[in-house]
Write a protein that holds these residues in place. Structure first.
Motif, PDB file in Angstrom:
ATOM      1  N   ARG A 190      -1.175 -15.581  21.698  1.00 45.73           N
ATOM      2  CA  ARG A 190      -1.950 -14.871  22.461  1.00 45.73           C
ATOM      3  C   ARG A 190      -2.105 -14.789  24.023  1.00 45.73           C
ATOM      4  NH1 ARG A 190      -7.525 -19.326  24.380  1.00 45.73           N
ATOM      5  NH2 ARG A 190      -8.085 -18.027  26.163  1.00 45.73           N
ATOM      6  N   ARG A 193      -0.515 -11.369  24.656  1.00 46.32           N
ATOM      7  CA  ARG A 193      -2.075 -10.662  24.746  1.00 46.32           C
ATOM      8  C   ARG A 193      -3.387 -10.251  25.952  1.00 46.32           C
ATOM      9  NH1 ARG A 193      -3.280 -13.015  19.342  1.00 46.32           N
ATOM     10  NH2 ARG A 193      -5.454 -14.270  20.333  1.00 46.32           N
ATOM     11  N   GLU A 194      -3.142 -11.533  26.476  1.00 45.53           N
ATOM     12  CA  GLU A 194      -3.540 -11.675  27.737  1.00 45.53           C
ATOM     13  C   GLU A 194      -2.961 -12.415  29.210  1.00 45.53           C
ATOM     14  OE1 GLU A 194      -7.793 -12.889  27.696  1.00 45.53           O
ATOM     15  OE2 GLU A 194      -6.752 -14.463  26.927  1.00 45.53           O
ATOM     16  N   SER A 195      -3.132 -12.215  29.915  1.00 48.33           N
ATOM     17  CA  SER A 195      -2.874 -12.899  30.905  1.00 48.33           C
ATOM     18  C   SER A 195      -3.545 -12.989  32.012  1.00 48.33           C
ATOM     19  CB  SER A 195      -1.430 -12.747  31.610  1.00 48.33           C
ATOM     20  OG  SER A 195      -1.754 -11.705  32.033  1.00 48.33           O
ATOM     21  N   ARG A 210      -7.881 -10.574  34.799  1.00 50.92           N
ATOM     22  CA  ARG A 210      -7.232 -10.297  33.521  1.00 50.92           C
ATOM     23  C   ARG A 210      -6.588  -9.551  32.779  1.00 50.92           C
ATOM     24  NH1 ARG A 210      -8.583  -9.060  28.487  1.00 50.92           N
ATOM     25  NH2 ARG A 210      -8.502  -9.790  26.627  1.00 50.92           N
ATOM     26  N   SER A 212      -4.364  -7.703  29.650  1.00 49.98           N
ATOM     27  CA  SER A 212      -4.022  -7.177  28.488  1.00 49.98           C
ATOM     28  C   SER A 212      -3.369  -6.186  28.231  1.00 49.98           C
ATOM     29  CB  SER A 212      -5.874  -7.002  27.725  1.00 49.98           C
ATOM     30  OG  SER A 212      -6.069  -5.855  28.981  1.00 49.98           O
ATOM     31  N   SER A 213      -2.879  -6.401  27.008  1.00 56.56           N
ATOM     32  CA  SER A 213      -1.378  -5.853  26.239  1.00 56.56           C
ATOM     33  C   SER A 213      -2.414  -4.399  25.650  1.00 56.56           C
ATOM     34  CB  SER A 213      -1.073  -6.483  25.473  1.00 56.56           C
ATOM     35  OG  SER A 213      -1.512  -6.314  24.265  1.00 56.56           O
ATOM     36  N   SER A 220       1.470  -7.784  29.215  1.00 55.80           N
ATOM     37  CA  SER A 220       0.193  -7.426  29.733  1.00 55.80           C
ATOM     38  C   SER A 220       0.081  -6.370  30.506  1.00 55.80           C
ATOM     39  CB  SER A 220      -0.927  -8.467  29.784  1.00 55.80           C
ATOM     40  OG  SER A 220       0.257  -9.766  30.674  1.00 55.80           O
ATOM     41  N   HIS A 222      -0.036  -4.411  34.740  1.00 47.80           N
ATOM     42  CA  HIS A 222      -1.024  -3.216  34.402  1.00 47.80           C
ATOM     43  C   HIS A 222      -0.266  -1.874  34.330  1.00 47.80           C
ATOM     44  CE1 HIS A 222      -4.826  -1.790  35.209  1.00 47.80           C
ATOM     45  NE2 HIS A 222      -3.526  -1.297  36.507  1.00 47.80           N
ATOM     46  N   GLY A 226      -1.505  -2.004  30.682  1.00 47.82           N
ATOM     47  CA  GLY A 226      -2.342  -2.770  30.366  1.00 47.82           C
ATOM     48  C   GLY A 226      -3.444  -2.358  30.842  1.00 47.82           C
TER      49      GLY A 226
END
Length: 300
Positions: A190, A193-195, A210, A212-213, A220, A222, A226
């Motif tokens: 998890r 996939r996101e941080s 938020r 995300s990958s 993730s 940016h 991401g």
């Protein structure tokens, strides 16, 4: 110039950085409220004469009582820069972030150790140099895949997903040539996939995004492609971010928070010179100006 205005000294070696440009823009919009000077910390002159410490610059004076220093130094800060911050503090000048915070933050493993000592949840991690230690280390972290991180770096640089021992062994062998250590971390699907990046100013969490990958990379970040979107600053995110910044006495910090698959949150990383452009673009806020206003309030 008005000699009564607070004087903010932005210490950076990256005048072209986006955050630096934003500071300059925000300062221009606040004309008459403070002065902002951008300097390279390596241009500072550190003195010790007749038992008295001093810090000076060839072109800019540092009047006591109204000068505040804003360090923009991350994990790659040089020894001289850290020494300079220590002298600045000893001379009585306020600093947005103190020099004692930079020492543990220059090593990702030491930073996690300090967070853990403060009672904050962090990823399972091991620091090793010898490839001979790899089998036991991999087993202790739950087996492959594993995340490899260079102990100094930022913005996702030096973060590798290793699917087997050959990848780890080759990285360790290459890094040992230059006497560089590598940290291994348990892989949390998890978290890949996101941080969440939370910006803390003056000890208080202000905004969160938020990240995300993009499906092509497990990171993730940016700027690596991401996705990014505004995130609600929940009580959980705010509390973890505030405690993480307080663990290093940081006036400004970017706190990266991820979740295990069971939903429990942990602090992945603390950045003492965070970028905030994503925060600004996603929330439509003036983070740069908020930081400068806070620093101006530290004067005197």
């Amino acid at each position: 110039m008005d000699s009564s205005l607070p004087q903010l000294i932005l210490l950076t070696r990256k005048p072209e950085a986006a955050a630096t440009r934003r500071f300059l823009e925000a300062a221009g919009q606040r004309s008459g409220r403070f002065e902002l000077h951008m300097l390279d910390a390596h241009e500072l002159v550190l003195g010790l004469q007749d038992g008295a410490l001093s810090v000076s610059h060839p072109r800019v004076a540092f009047p006591p009582g109204r000068t505040v220093f804003i360090p923009r130094m991350g994990s790659l800060a040089t020894d001289f820069a850290v020494y300079a911050l220590d002298v600045i503090r000893r001379c009585g000048y306020p600093l947005l972030n103190p020099p004692e915070a930079l020492t543990p933050l220059r090593c990702k493993f030491n930073a996690l150790a300090q967070l853990a000592a403060a009672g904050l949840p962090v990823p399972d991690s091991l620091l090793l140099r010898s490839p001979a230690d790899l089998p036991a280390a991999a087993a202790a972290l739950g087996g492959y895949p594993l995340v490899l991180k260079f102990i100094r770096g930022s913005q996702g640089v030096g973060v590798i997903l290793a699917n087997g021992p050959d990848a780890v062994d080759s990285v360790l062998s290459a890094m040992n040539v230059v006497n560089y250590d590598v940290m291994l971390q348990r892989y949390y699907p998890r978290a890949a996939r996101e941080s969440f990046r939370v910006l803390v100013i003056g000890g208080s969490a202000r905004w969160a995004v938020r990240l995300s990958s993009n499906g092509e990379s497990f990171r993730s970040n940016h700027h690596l492609g991401g996705g990014a979107e505004p995130a609600e600053l929940s009580d959980e995110l705010a509390e973890l971010a505030d405690r993480a910044a307080a663990a290093f006495s940081l006036g400004l910090a970017g706190i990266d928070i991820v979740h295990r698959d069971d939903g429990s949150a942990m602090v992945l990383e603390v950045n003492a010179a965070p970028g905030f452009e994503t925060i600004e673009s996603q929330h439509g806020v003036d983070a740069a100006g908020t930081i400068l206003d806070y620093c101006a309030g530290l004067a005197g």
